[in-house]
Design a protein around this motif. Structure first.
Motif, PDB file in Angstrom:
ATOM      1  N   GLY A  84       0.736  -0.861   0.196  1.00 22.65           N
ATOM      2  CA  GLY A  84       0.038   0.001  -0.292  1.00 22.65           C
ATOM      3  C   GLY A  84       1.122   1.377  -0.265  1.00 22.65           C
ATOM      4  N   THR A  85       2.171   1.733   0.027  1.00 22.12           N
ATOM      5  CA  THR A  85       2.720   2.568  -0.076  1.00 22.12           C
ATOM      6  C   THR A  85       3.575   2.770  -1.590  1.00 22.12           C
ATOM      7  N   ASP A  86       2.678   4.389  -2.096  1.00 21.82           N
ATOM      8  CA  ASP A  86       2.970   4.876  -2.571  1.00 21.82           C
ATOM      9  C   ASP A  86       4.404   5.558  -3.231  1.00 21.82           C
ATOM     10  N   VAL A  87       4.556   3.782  -3.700  1.00 25.18           N
ATOM     11  CA  VAL A  87       6.738   4.255  -4.249  1.00 25.18           C
ATOM     12  C   VAL A  87       6.863   4.441  -5.614  1.00 25.18           C
ATOM     13  N   ILE A  88       7.757   5.264  -5.842  1.00 24.50           N
ATOM     14  CA  ILE A  88       7.370   5.566  -7.769  1.00 24.50           C
ATOM     15  C   ILE A  88       9.272   4.741  -7.700  1.00 24.50           C
ATOM     16  N   SER A  89       9.358   3.966  -8.567  1.00 27.98           N
ATOM     17  CA  SER A  89      10.716   3.235  -8.512  1.00 27.98           C
ATOM     18  C   SER A  89      11.317   3.321  -9.996  1.00 27.98           C
ATOM     19  N   LEU A  90      12.274   3.693  -9.430  1.00 23.77           N
ATOM     20  CA  LEU A  90      13.421   4.244 -10.805  1.00 23.77           C
ATOM     21  C   LEU A  90      14.842   3.528 -10.157  1.00 23.77           C
ATOM     22  N   SER A  91      14.813   2.188  -9.923  1.00 28.57           N
ATOM     23  CA  SER A  91      15.706   1.547  -9.702  1.00 28.57           C
ATOM     24  C   SER A  91      16.461   0.648 -10.450  1.00 28.57           C
ATOM     25  N   ILE A  92      15.348   0.199 -11.304  1.00 24.66           N
ATOM     26  CA  ILE A  92      15.092  -1.054 -12.617  1.00 24.66           C
ATOM     27  C   ILE A  92      16.150   0.111 -14.244  1.00 24.66           C
TER      28      ILE A  92
ATOM     29  N   SER B 205      16.912   5.688 -12.694  1.00 27.88           N
ATOM     30  CA  SER B 205      16.744   4.993 -14.289  1.00 27.88           C
ATOM     31  C   SER B 205      15.886   6.175 -14.339  1.00 27.88           C
ATOM     32  N   TYR B 206      16.110   6.890 -15.979  1.00 27.69           N
ATOM     33  CA  TYR B 206      15.136   8.094 -16.341  1.00 27.69           C
ATOM     34  C   TYR B 206      14.217   6.851 -17.057  1.00 27.69           C
ATOM     35  N   ALA B 207      13.987   5.798 -17.364  1.00 30.88           N
ATOM     36  CA  ALA B 207      13.273   5.636 -18.140  1.00 30.88           C
ATOM     37  C   ALA B 207      11.624   5.301 -17.374  1.00 30.88           C
TER      38      ALA B 207
ATOM     39  N   LEU C 285       8.696  10.779 -13.637  1.00 29.67           N
ATOM     40  CA  LEU C 285      10.091  11.269 -12.969  1.00 29.67           C
ATOM     41  C   LEU C 285       9.367  12.948 -12.120  1.00 29.67           C
ATOM     42  N   LYS C 286       8.848  14.019 -12.627  1.00 30.48           N
ATOM     43  CA  LYS C 286       7.944  15.006 -11.771  1.00 30.48           C
ATOM     44  C   LYS C 286       8.132  14.759 -10.791  1.00 30.48           C
ATOM     45  N   GLU C 287       6.625  14.096 -10.001  1.00 37.57           N
ATOM     46  CA  GLU C 287       6.681  13.943  -8.510  1.00 37.57           C
ATOM     47  C   GLU C 287       7.879  13.259  -7.487  1.00 37.57           C
ATOM     48  N   ALA C 288       9.272  11.869  -8.274  1.00 34.81           N
ATOM     49  CA  ALA C 288       9.966  11.874  -8.517  1.00 34.81           C
ATOM     50  C   ALA C 288      11.393  12.593  -7.808  1.00 34.81           C
ATOM     51  N   MET C 289      10.913  14.257  -8.810  1.00 34.87           N
ATOM     52  CA  MET C 289      11.887  15.008  -9.027  1.00 34.87           C
ATOM     53  C   MET C 289      11.453  15.653  -7.166  1.00 34.87           C
ATOM     54  N   ARG C 290      10.381  16.096  -6.950  1.00 32.66           N
ATOM     55  CA  ARG C 290       9.306  16.701  -6.629  1.00 32.66           C
ATOM     56  C   ARG C 290       9.599  15.997  -4.983  1.00 32.66           C
ATOM     57  N   ARG C 291      10.088  15.271  -5.259  1.00 30.13           N
ATOM     58  CA  ARG C 291      10.164  14.090  -3.478  1.00 30.13           C
ATOM     59  C   ARG C 291      11.199  14.284  -2.827  1.00 30.13           C
ATOM     60  N   ILE C 292      12.261  13.985  -3.965  1.00 27.01           N
ATOM     61  CA  ILE C 292      13.166  13.983  -3.531  1.00 27.01           C
ATOM     62  C   ILE C 292      14.452  15.849  -3.426  1.00 27.01           C
ATOM     63  N   ARG C 293      13.563  16.100  -4.163  1.00 27.69           N
ATOM     64  CA  ARG C 293      14.060  17.812  -3.853  1.00 27.69           C
ATOM     65  C   ARG C 293      13.337  18.330  -2.312  1.00 27.69           C
TER      66      ARG C 293
END
Ligand code: PMP
Ligand code: GLU
Length: 381
Positions: free
Chosen positions: A30-38, A358-360, A366-374
């Protein structure tokens, strides 16, 4: 029970796959994870390729085939190598296997005697060292100069009487950087002078945005000592099809085929027919995917730089390699558990202090991932 293989127990699991599995489990819970690991294209395999596979199934192409791969595919690969790469290897020097990963392992088994050394250039993809070790070879690591991610004479210090092979990967996973002609010439000189095999992993060849791709197998005097590795996973979004190939001098191709005959026989017959369609069909699908990756690359690298990070030259593949100036294992873990973005720590690629993103993935993701990391970095203690 008696203990299992010591050799295998000392080899780590594949970090790229393990972290992605962890992200999958978190999602399932149930966690809303963005996977940029593979490193996996998010596009569907182009329709004309899947159609060719379905046709093959309907036509009964469901039986054992030539163990090196169907002749039609080997001919098409040989033609592609001549046209795109100036690598002139006939169909008999091509071995089609279950993904480039399988080809790389077969190459190690075919070439290495116990204790022979293989030079691995770091940062390096997670599966090179395990492939060398499973085949009984000894990995010897050499780090690229982190400024330009190119090679210099210091590589010579790693060459000994036991060196059998050097592994090259351009464009590189994990850095995205592309080796220059000078770097490749240096490796070619070292290989010729010391009777060494070059294993050139060119799986990201079609995903290159700056510079041109060069194949070391086309360099003078390298045709009889180069194994060129490539495949369909990245250029044609065919990761699950498991089709890769090696192009090698006859004796090496024969030895790899023997490994293949006693292990996998060959990849799925109908999947190989899909690969024929990929090579022979319209190539605009490759250009379209590359253009999309290029705009994502610019966006992600721009965002990371605006957060103050240094990013390796992202000239190819689909990875942003970020210097986080700290403990990459800890930061990667916190990006996942607190910011819910899965990435791969540089330590997995023998490059502590860096993280691979990974930006695939779709632009919105990607926008949401960058927002979270920032947001995480802004409030990080
Ligand atoms: N080489 C590199 C550098 C890779 O990133 C990958 C990705 N999996 C492979 C080889 C293997 O690709 P595949 O087995 O899917 O053809
Ligand atoms: N090559 C991709 C990666 O590095 C796919 C996973 C793997 O085979 O390692 O993420």
């Amino acid at each position: 029970m008696k203990p299992l293989s010591e050799k295998i127990s000392s080899i780590p699991p594949s970090a790229t796959i393990e972290i992605t599995d962890r992200a999958r489990r978190m999602k399932a819970e149930g966690t809303d994870v963005i996977s940029l690991s593979i490193g996996e294209p998010d596009f569907d395999t182009p329709r004309h390729i899947t159609d060719a596979c379905i046709d093959a199934l309907n036509e009964g192409k469901t039986h054992y085939e030539a163990s090196q791969g169907i002749p039609e595919l080997r001919e098409a690969i040989s033609e592609k190598l001549k046209t795109d790469n100036e690598v002139d290897i006939g169909a008999s020097g091509i071995v089609v296997a279950c993904g480039a990963k399988n080809n790389i392992y077969e190459a190690m088994e075919a070439c290495l005697n116990p204790c022979e050394e293989v030079v691995i250039i770091d940062p390096s993809w997670v599966s090179y060292e395990p492939a060398v070790r499973i085949a009984g070879g000894v990995p010897v690591h050499h780090s690229l100069n982190e400024k330009g991610f190119q090679l210099d004479d210091s590589l010579l210090e790693k060459i000994t009487a036991k060196t059998k092979m050097v592994i090259l990967n351009t464009p590189s996973n994990p850095t995205g950087s592309v080796l220059s002609k000078d770097s490749l010439n240096l490796v070619a000189d070292i290989c010729r002078d010391n009777d060494i095999i070059a294993l050139s992993d060119e799986i990201y060849e079609k995903l290159i945005y700056e510079k041109d791709h060069l194949s070391i197998g086309s360099f003078d005097g390298m045709d009889d000592r180069t194994i060129t590795i490539n495949g369909f996973s990245k250029a044609y979004a065919m990761t699950g099809w498991r089709i890769g190939y090696a192009a090698a001098p006859q004796d090496m191709a024969k030895a790899m085929t023997k490994v293949q005959q006693h292990t996998i026989s060959h990849p799925a017959t109908f999947a190989m027919w899909g690969a024929v369609a990929a090579l022979k069909g319209d190539q605009s699908c490759v250009a379209d995917m590359r253009a999309e990756f290029d705009s994502r690359r610019k966006y992600v690298c721009g965002e990371l730089k605006s957060m103050g990070f240094t990013v390796a030259p992202a000239e190819g593949a689909f990875y942003a390699f970020v210097n986080i100036n700290g403990d990459d294992m800890e930061r990667g873990d916190r990006w996942l558990s607190e910011a819910h973005v899965a990435t791969t720590p540089g330590t997995a690629f023998n490059a502590p202090g860096w993280i691979r993103i990974s930006y695939a993935a779709k632009m919105d993701t990607l926008k949401e991932a960058m927002r979270r990391i920032r947001e995480f970095e802004d409030r990080r203690d």
